[in-house]
Design a protein around this motif. Structure first.
Motif, PDB file in Angstrom:
ATOM      1  N   GLN A   4       5.754 -17.819   1.741  1.00 26.37           N
ATOM      2  CA  GLN A   4       5.960 -17.142   0.464  1.00 26.37           C
ATOM      3  C   GLN A   4       6.955 -15.995   0.630  1.00 26.37           C
ATOM      4  O   GLN A   4       7.809 -15.770  -0.228  1.00 26.37           O
ATOM      5  N   LEU A   5       6.847 -15.264   1.717  1.00 21.25           N
ATOM      6  CA  LEU A   5       7.761 -14.159   1.988  1.00 21.25           C
ATOM      7  C   LEU A   5       9.207 -14.656   2.062  1.00 21.25           C
ATOM      8  O   LEU A   5      10.106 -14.054   1.454  1.00 21.25           O
ATOM      9  N   ASN A   6       9.444 -15.746   2.770  1.00 25.58           N
ATOM     10  CA  ASN A   6      10.792 -16.293   2.893  1.00 25.58           C
ATOM     11  C   ASN A   6      11.340 -16.746   1.537  1.00 25.58           C
ATOM     12  O   ASN A   6      12.498 -16.481   1.200  1.00 25.58           O
ATOM     13  N   ASP A   7      10.508 -17.431   0.768  1.00 18.00           N
ATOM     14  CA  ASP A   7      10.917 -17.906  -0.556  1.00 18.00           C
ATOM     15  C   ASP A   7      11.207 -16.726  -1.488  1.00 18.00           C
ATOM     16  O   ASP A   7      12.239 -16.693  -2.173  1.00 18.00           O
ATOM     17  N   LEU A   8      10.314 -15.758  -1.493  1.00 16.48           N
ATOM     18  CA  LEU A   8      10.477 -14.573  -2.326  1.00 16.48           C
ATOM     19  C   LEU A   8      11.742 -13.801  -1.953  1.00 16.48           C
ATOM     20  O   LEU A   8      12.515 -13.395  -2.821  1.00 16.48           O
ATOM     21  N   THR A   9      11.966 -13.629  -0.667  1.00 11.38           N
ATOM     22  CA  THR A   9      13.136 -12.882  -0.201  1.00 11.38           C
ATOM     23  C   THR A   9      14.433 -13.572  -0.620  1.00 11.38           C
ATOM     24  O   THR A   9      15.334 -12.935  -1.168  1.00 11.38           O
ATOM     25  N   ARG A  46      15.755  -6.690   5.635  1.00 13.23           N
ATOM     26  CA  ARG A  46      15.186  -5.851   6.706  1.00 13.23           C
ATOM     27  C   ARG A  46      13.678  -5.685   6.494  1.00 13.23           C
ATOM     28  O   ARG A  46      12.901  -5.758   7.438  1.00 13.23           O
ATOM     29  N   THR A  47      13.281  -5.454   5.263  1.00 14.59           N
ATOM     30  CA  THR A  47      11.856  -5.337   4.952  1.00 14.59           C
ATOM     31  C   THR A  47      11.145  -6.652   5.253  1.00 14.59           C
ATOM     32  O   THR A  47      10.086  -6.666   5.878  1.00 14.59           O
ATOM     33  N   SER A  48      11.751  -7.739   4.827  1.00 12.91           N
ATOM     34  CA  SER A  48      11.162  -9.060   5.051  1.00 12.91           C
ATOM     35  C   SER A  48      10.992  -9.350   6.541  1.00 12.91           C
ATOM     36  O   SER A  48       9.957  -9.870   6.971  1.00 12.91           O
ATOM     37  N   GLU A  49      12.001  -9.000   7.334  1.00 17.18           N
ATOM     38  CA  GLU A  49      11.931  -9.232   8.781  1.00 17.18           C
ATOM     39  C   GLU A  49      10.805  -8.442   9.426  1.00 17.18           C
ATOM     40  O   GLU A  49      10.117  -8.948  10.319  1.00 17.18           O
ATOM     41  N   ARG A  50      10.605  -7.206   8.980  1.00 16.35           N
ATOM     42  CA  ARG A  50       9.521  -6.381   9.541  1.00 16.35           C
ATOM     43  C   ARG A  50       8.160  -7.009   9.253  1.00 16.35           C
ATOM     44  O   ARG A  50       7.300  -7.089  10.129  1.00 16.35           O
ATOM     45  N   VAL A  51       7.967  -7.467   8.033  1.00 18.23           N
ATOM     46  CA  VAL A  51       6.693  -8.079   7.675  1.00 18.23           C
ATOM     47  C   VAL A  51       6.523  -9.404   8.407  1.00 18.23           C
ATOM     48  O   VAL A  51       5.442  -9.694   8.929  1.00 18.23           O
ATOM     49  N   ALA A  52       7.573 -10.193   8.492  1.00 18.65           N
ATOM     50  CA  ALA A  52       7.497 -11.482   9.198  1.00 18.65           C
ATOM     51  C   ALA A  52       7.105 -11.278  10.657  1.00 18.65           C
ATOM     52  O   ALA A  52       6.280 -12.021  11.190  1.00 18.65           O
ATOM     53  N   ARG A  53       7.685 -10.258  11.303  1.00 18.25           N
ATOM     54  CA  ARG A  53       7.316  -9.964  12.699  1.00 18.25           C
ATOM     55  C   ARG A  53       5.839  -9.585  12.783  1.00 18.25           C
ATOM     56  O   ARG A  53       5.157  -9.973  13.723  1.00 18.25           O
ATOM     57  N   ALA A  97       7.384  -8.467  -4.457  1.00 18.22           N
ATOM     58  CA  ALA A  97       7.895  -7.988  -3.170  1.00 18.22           C
ATOM     59  C   ALA A  97       7.261  -6.663  -2.759  1.00 18.22           C
ATOM     60  O   ALA A  97       7.186  -6.359  -1.566  1.00 18.22           O
ATOM     61  N   GLU A  98       6.803  -5.863  -3.703  1.00 19.00           N
ATOM     62  CA  GLU A  98       6.226  -4.563  -3.363  1.00 19.00           C
ATOM     63  C   GLU A  98       4.991  -4.688  -2.474  1.00 19.00           C
ATOM     64  O   GLU A  98       4.722  -3.807  -1.674  1.00 19.00           O
ATOM     65  N   ARG A  99       4.256  -5.804  -2.586  1.00 20.14           N
ATOM     66  CA  ARG A  99       3.131  -6.027  -1.663  1.00 20.14           C
ATOM     67  C   ARG A  99       3.633  -6.087  -0.235  1.00 20.14           C
ATOM     68  O   ARG A  99       3.031  -5.542   0.684  1.00 20.14           O
ATOM     69  N   TYR A 100       4.758  -6.758  -0.055  1.00 18.03           N
ATOM     70  CA  TYR A 100       5.334  -6.880   1.275  1.00 18.03           C
ATOM     71  C   TYR A 100       5.958  -5.569   1.735  1.00 18.03           C
ATOM     72  O   TYR A 100       5.937  -5.252   2.917  1.00 18.03           O
ATOM     73  N   LEU A 151      24.892  -4.610   1.242  1.00 19.50           N
ATOM     74  CA  LEU A 151      23.925  -3.594   1.683  1.00 19.50           C
ATOM     75  C   LEU A 151      22.552  -3.827   1.060  1.00 19.50           C
ATOM     76  O   LEU A 151      21.527  -3.669   1.731  1.00 19.50           O
ATOM     77  N   ASN A 152      22.527  -4.191  -0.218  1.00 23.38           N
ATOM     78  CA  ASN A 152      21.250  -4.440  -0.884  1.00 23.38           C
ATOM     79  C   ASN A 152      20.558  -5.656  -0.281  1.00 23.38           C
ATOM     80  O   ASN A 152      19.345  -5.645  -0.050  1.00 23.38           O
ATOM     81  N   LYS A 153      21.328  -6.704   0.014  1.00 22.41           N
ATOM     82  CA  LYS A 153      20.768  -7.900   0.660  1.00 22.41           C
ATOM     83  C   LYS A 153      20.179  -7.536   2.020  1.00 22.41           C
ATOM     84  O   LYS A 153      19.054  -7.935   2.340  1.00 22.41           O
ATOM     85  N   ALA A 154      20.920  -6.781   2.816  1.00 17.43           N
ATOM     86  CA  ALA A 154      20.432  -6.373   4.140  1.00 17.43           C
ATOM     87  C   ALA A 154      19.175  -5.518   4.016  1.00 17.43           C
ATOM     88  O   ALA A 154      18.242  -5.654   4.819  1.00 17.43           O
ATOM     89  N   HIS A 155      19.131  -4.659   3.008  1.00 15.86           N
ATOM     90  CA  HIS A 155      17.969  -3.788   2.768  1.00 15.86           C
ATOM     91  C   HIS A 155      16.718  -4.633   2.480  1.00 15.86           C
ATOM     92  O   HIS A 155      15.664  -4.412   3.066  1.00 15.86           O
ATOM     93  N   ILE A 156      16.859  -5.606   1.613  1.00 20.35           N
ATOM     94  CA  ILE A 156      15.737  -6.484   1.260  1.00 20.35           C
ATOM     95  C   ILE A 156      15.316  -7.312   2.476  1.00 20.35           C
ATOM     96  O   ILE A 156      14.128  -7.436   2.781  1.00 20.35           O
TER      97      ILE A 156
END
Length: 191
Positions: free
Chosen positions: A33-38, A164-171, A118-121, A157-162
């Motif tokens: 879900q995180l990957n799809d949402l991102t 980056r958050t996704s990568e932290r949660v995925a890890r 996305a705010e949950r993530y 920059l906005n894409k990288a920002h989004i």
């Protein structure tokens, strides 16, 4: 009745699930879900940000500056009480201000729904055990690129920002630290 109606709306938005004979539960988080949402959020936000930069005037610029200023004055975590709800509110306002001039209510509605999911993530990212990041600097760079009308830089920059958050949660989900907790406003933990 109003509570049930609110829960039904949250179910439509994917934030809660209805389990037969058990009631409502907060929707689980998953890597899929995180990957799809991102991916979806990046695409929608890129369009909205591009249109906003192209159409935004002086008022849009002033509102974006003000939103960044308010956000930059807050900490994501309050000492001893977990995540800062005021930061979340200002974070939402900042990202809404970025795309406010896009001119499409339909696009804005889709973007808002994705942002809410996305705010949950984001909360999981904040409470993860990884080193803190310079989110003020990230937001400032996005804002400056948008104000200078550099569409390519602002959207990148906005894409990288989004992401980056996704990568932290995925890890966090991958390394088994499922013990990250989201603290609700009333102090109860939700995993």
């Amino acid at each position: 009745s109003p509570i049930r109606e609110a829960l039904m709306r949250l179910e439509v938005e994917g934030l809660v699930t209805l389990e037969q004979n058990k009631g409502f539960r907060v929707s689980t988080v998953s890597r899929e879900q995180l990957n799809d949402l991102t991916a979806t959020r990046v695409e929608i936000e890129t369009i909205a940000l591009r249109w906003s930069i192209e159409k935004g005037g002086v008022e849009w610029e002033a509102n974006l500056l003000a939103a960044f200023h308010r956000l930059s004055r807050l900490k994501k975590i309050e000492q001893g009480s977990g995540t800062n709800t005021a930061w979340f509110a200002e974070h939402q306002k900042f990202h809404a201000a970025l795309v406010a001039a896009c001119g499409s209510p339909l696009l804005m509605g889709i973007r808002e729904g994705l942002f809410d999911q996305a705010e949950r993530y984001v909360a999981l990212s904040i409470t993860s055990r990884f080193p803190t990041r310079n989110d003020v600097g990230e937001h400032e760079q996005i804002m400056r690129a948008a104000l200078s009308r550099n569409v390519a830089r602002a959207t990148q920059l906005n894409k990288a920002h989004i992401e980056r958050t996704s990568e932290r949660v995925a890890r966090s989900l991958t390394d088994g630290s499922h013990a990250i907790r989201l603290q609700t406003a009333n102090g109860r933990d939700v995993t």
